[in-house]
Write an enzyme that holds these catalytic residues in place. Sequence first.
Site, PDB file in Angstrom:
ATOM      1  N   GLU A 190      71.075  39.025  81.826  1.00 11.39           N
ATOM      2  CA  GLU A 190      71.803  37.755  81.696  1.00 11.39           C
ATOM      3  C   GLU A 190      71.858  37.275  80.246  1.00 11.39           C
ATOM      4  O   GLU A 190      72.081  36.102  79.981  1.00 11.39           O
ATOM      5  CB  GLU A 190      71.183  36.654  82.589  1.00 11.39           C
ATOM      6  CG  GLU A 190      70.819  37.072  83.998  1.00 11.39           C
ATOM      7  CD  GLU A 190      72.017  37.427  84.852  1.00 11.39           C
ATOM      8  OE1 GLU A 190      73.149  37.401  84.342  1.00 11.39           O
ATOM      9  OE2 GLU A 190      71.815  37.764  86.039  1.00 11.39           O
ATOM     10  N   ARG A 242      77.995  37.370  70.726  1.00  9.65           N
ATOM     11  CA  ARG A 242      79.298  37.537  71.379  1.00  9.65           C
ATOM     12  C   ARG A 242      80.397  36.774  70.635  1.00  9.65           C
ATOM     13  O   ARG A 242      80.216  35.612  70.283  1.00  9.65           O
ATOM     14  CB  ARG A 242      79.191  37.027  72.819  1.00  9.65           C
ATOM     15  CG  ARG A 242      80.538  36.894  73.511  1.00  9.65           C
ATOM     16  CD  ARG A 242      80.425  36.940  75.009  1.00  9.65           C
ATOM     17  NE  ARG A 242      80.023  35.697  75.614  1.00  9.65           N
ATOM     18  CZ  ARG A 242      80.431  35.300  76.825  1.00  9.65           C
ATOM     19  NH1 ARG A 242      81.247  36.066  77.530  1.00  9.65           N
ATOM     20  NH2 ARG A 242      80.004  34.173  77.342  1.00  9.65           N
ATOM     21  N   GLY A 259      94.922  37.329  85.069  1.00  7.29           N
ATOM     22  CA  GLY A 259      95.653  36.422  85.951  1.00  7.29           C
ATOM     23  C   GLY A 259      97.164  36.598  85.900  1.00  7.29           C
ATOM     24  O   GLY A 259      97.893  35.840  86.544  1.00  7.29           O
ATOM     25  N   ASP A 351      81.542  42.068  81.863  1.00  9.73           N
ATOM     26  CA  ASP A 351      80.992  42.755  83.033  1.00  9.73           C
ATOM     27  C   ASP A 351      81.870  43.968  83.301  1.00  9.73           C
ATOM     28  O   ASP A 351      83.089  43.829  83.415  1.00  9.73           O
ATOM     29  CB  ASP A 351      81.052  41.825  84.255  1.00  9.73           C
ATOM     30  CG  ASP A 351      79.709  41.186  84.556  1.00  9.73           C
ATOM     31  OD1 ASP A 351      78.715  41.574  83.925  1.00  9.73           O
ATOM     32  OD2 ASP A 351      79.656  40.304  85.419  1.00  9.73           O
ATOM     33  N   TRP A 405      73.800  33.894  78.876  1.00  9.23           N
ATOM     34  CA  TRP A 405      75.255  33.822  78.962  1.00  9.23           C
ATOM     35  C   TRP A 405      75.695  33.180  80.280  1.00  9.23           C
ATOM     36  O   TRP A 405      76.844  33.247  80.652  1.00  9.23           O
ATOM     37  CB  TRP A 405      75.915  35.191  78.732  1.00  9.23           C
ATOM     38  CG  TRP A 405      75.974  36.165  79.866  1.00  9.23           C
ATOM     39  CD1 TRP A 405      75.155  36.264  80.940  1.00  9.23           C
ATOM     40  CD2 TRP A 405      76.967  37.198  80.023  1.00  9.23           C
ATOM     41  NE1 TRP A 405      75.535  37.297  81.752  1.00  9.23           N
ATOM     42  CE2 TRP A 405      76.649  37.883  81.207  1.00  9.23           C
ATOM     43  CE3 TRP A 405      78.066  37.612  79.285  1.00  9.23           C
ATOM     44  CZ2 TRP A 405      77.410  38.967  81.669  1.00  9.23           C
ATOM     45  CZ3 TRP A 405      78.806  38.692  79.739  1.00  9.23           C
ATOM     46  CH2 TRP A 405      78.475  39.351  80.920  1.00  9.23           C
ATOM     47  N   ASP A 465      69.495  38.915  90.232  1.00  7.46           N
ATOM     48  CA  ASP A 465      70.640  38.815  91.150  1.00  7.46           C
ATOM     49  C   ASP A 465      70.309  37.944  92.362  1.00  7.46           C
ATOM     50  O   ASP A 465      71.178  37.243  92.875  1.00  7.46           O
ATOM     51  CB  ASP A 465      71.039  40.212  91.632  1.00  7.46           C
ATOM     52  CG  ASP A 465      71.401  41.106  90.466  1.00  7.46           C
ATOM     53  OD1 ASP A 465      72.549  41.088  90.042  1.00  7.46           O
ATOM     54  OD2 ASP A 465      70.497  41.808  89.965  1.00  7.46           O
TER      55      ASP A 465
END
Lengths: 526, 380
Positions: A190, A242, A259, A351, A405, A465
């Site tokens: 994470e 990042r 999208g 991801d 993150w 998770d």
Amino acid sequence: MEKGYLAILLHAHLPFVRHPEYDEFLEEDWFYEAISETYLPLLDVFEGLAGDGVGFHLNITISPSLASMMNDELLRNRYLKHLYRLIDLTGKEIDRTKHQPEFNSLAWFYHTRFQRLRYLFEEKYHKDLIAQFKRFQDAGYLDILTVGATHGFLPLMEDHPWAVRAQIMTARDYHRRCFGRDPKGIWLPECAYFNGVERFLFEADIRYFILDTHGLLYGKPTPVYGVYSPIFTPYGVAAYGRDPESSKQVWSAEEGYPGDFDYREFYRDVGFDLDYDYIKPYIHPDGIRIFTGVKYYRITGKTKHKQPYNRDVALSKAAIHAGNFMFNREKQVEYLNSKLGIKPIILAPYDAELFGHWWFEGPDFLNYLFRKTFYDQKVFKTITLSEYLRRNPTQQIVNPARSSWGNKGYYEVWVEGSNSWIYPHLHIAEKRMNELANNFYGKNDIENRAIRQAARELLLAQSSDWAFIMKTGTAVGYARKRFTDHILRFTRIYNEVKSHSVNLKWLQSVEDRDNIFPDINVEYFK
Amino acid sequence: MPRKKESIDLIGRSKEELLKIAKKFKAEVSNSMTKAQLLKLLESITEKAEDASKKAKTQIEKTKDIAREKIKKSKETATKQIEKTKKIAKKVESVSKGIKKSVDAIKKASFTRQKPKVEPKARIVLEQVSDKPVHGTGDVEPTKYDMGDMSRRKFVEEALGTLPESYDVDTIYVVPRDPEWIFCYWDLSRETIRHYFTQSVDSKLYIKISDVTNIIYDGSNANRYLLYEIPYGTKNWYAFVDAPEKDFIVEIVVKSRYGFLPILRSKTIRMPSASMSKGEVVFATIPFDIPLVRIKDILGPRLKDISELAYLLSRLQREKSELPFPYISPLPEGAVLIEELWGPNGEGVRRYLKGSEEILERLRRSLVWNLSSDSVIKER
């Protein structure tokens, strides 16, 4: 001569889900879908790029829990069964849609696609995905990073250094076993950082890790190059930050590429759309409708009336988006280079499962991006994070800030009302594991075996998770059950070892079930 | 030999008879053909037919062998089992035939790209009993965990019970969740509570959250503190402090006649930073391909702790101390960009953080939603 670099990083991780005690298990589909939609398509893209002589560099994490599943013979065979079933379904779909040309061509598309995936997985790769990633690593295309052994949220283990150490060292060992070399980089689960985690990275000779933007910018002092060059923490381990701009272009649900109205609609799937009796053989045996991966519609717009998906149009759009992404990076690199006076590095982590599973055209986007970057411009090159540090060994020393993150940038996602109840249990188990390793390990074979299994149970319970799923509030049952089962199995082993009464038959069954990390090293828990 | 015999038979026949025979085999013939041509044609037809029949026979033999083998095996297995198991074995055998048929059909379709003949009711099972290790890669010796396919293994009932409410130990845990909130949990044994309640003026537990920034805390000298009464049974707390980079200690206390009496006291935690900061800009050269442990050895006793490695290296490099790798000067001229990118007080970072929910969470949430079902869990 290039003016800067682009480092794309795909974070591939799934929790360890393996249930030999059931013929079919719903949550194992996470893995099967990711193979079909992300891992195999990515490998296929790599094959094409390498075969065409396109120079590309990509950073990818493969978490040890995911790698363990990739190496598991039971899951491999179950995946193949899953794939054959889809070939069967799409064959049937070709017949069903024979009078609807726009759907019939899609049925053929899926049928051919699943056949190719089967060919790749079964015949070409002999079911061994790890070996394929290793092949591209060895050829210099990929920098493979590790992750915590079971993606445990490290800041919440800070009080128990052996627990942090075990997550990192076990990951290092398993990575070495899979990829034939030690990991040079790590994706802290994470991206969750606390000051001092580098002590354990130091031991594993892991040379860099990733932070979210503010992890660097809120560091002491704020780095002079922002997130466009790595820093050294006081321990000498490097950290990259990042880049928010490139992340947003892909991530954002509103503004991001995935999208686009021409891309495939994720939610319209024949598993839900078709007549129950017809689709029944291809959904969960209990009759629960599931996503099959056969989807006939494009996003179309904010409407329920979706238009049929047109593969050619979608691919053209992926090419346009790749061109746009490249153009933006060119401008960004030129600007940063002129302002900073260095060759900046733009780190764009995503991801991995975004590419293919959620954004069906994602692997095609990457394919076009790498090709365009290689042939159509000279402003920047793609690079691995290891290579950038090798070429730029002088960096500013900065003490990074606690961060992750997750939503809002800190630890809230993993410590809030729905999931904080797990930590008292985890912390007790961590203390007890330390006690087992220090006081009981090495005395007799059966107890040693039990203690190794206790270590596995603890690691599996630590997976971030479970807390994440509890927070989402949508499938809490499975996460609660997994967490509880691992803690209870751990506790039973702890009690049996302490009273010298290990139940071998039960232990064997637990070993069979939770068979992650066969050569786990208990020394790390001391 | 059959072929020779048949040739002889044909030779003895008239041209009309041969024409009739050829037509029976649907061969293309005409009255203008000579007897010799007819004989040659018929011979080639016979040869083809023989080959086909031979292949078919071989195939039949093979199938028979497999069937015999299967029957033999299943007989052997069946005899070892009780009557109930016999019935199951029979069922499995018939199902496996159906499965084989459907797998063959699919495999054929896969290779020829033809439309497969689907038998909707047949289930596809491709799991094999493998003698390969569970973890097939790597050079580690197969271990006891390498047990191949265990899908049909029966598992021992676990009866694991439930998680305890308390572990009956005295412990407190605290973590800076974000720049605003502290999360804390604790556990107290009954004996401890009883003991402290004897000194309590009101038999109540309190949580005390003290700002101890820049002080050595002695229990009473906090810069400021928050105090809450703990409702019965509560074992965790979220405290809003909104104090980036401040230090805190959390205590569980009782009120005694002499003031607060601490039962549990946490370690000191520092809240995360929430702003950019300025400071001395220091660079170091750390070659990527030299292991950190090796660099530590090079630095020797000058390095007190590995948390100082980069700063020590930087100092030695600037002092031009003898080291086996050179100091490469950075290019600090451009180091003025940060404010331009993020605003003078880092507003850009805060905007970014607020928007960070975006797809990361949405994606993962939807994955979970799509692929899981609580109802399935309940049924299990």
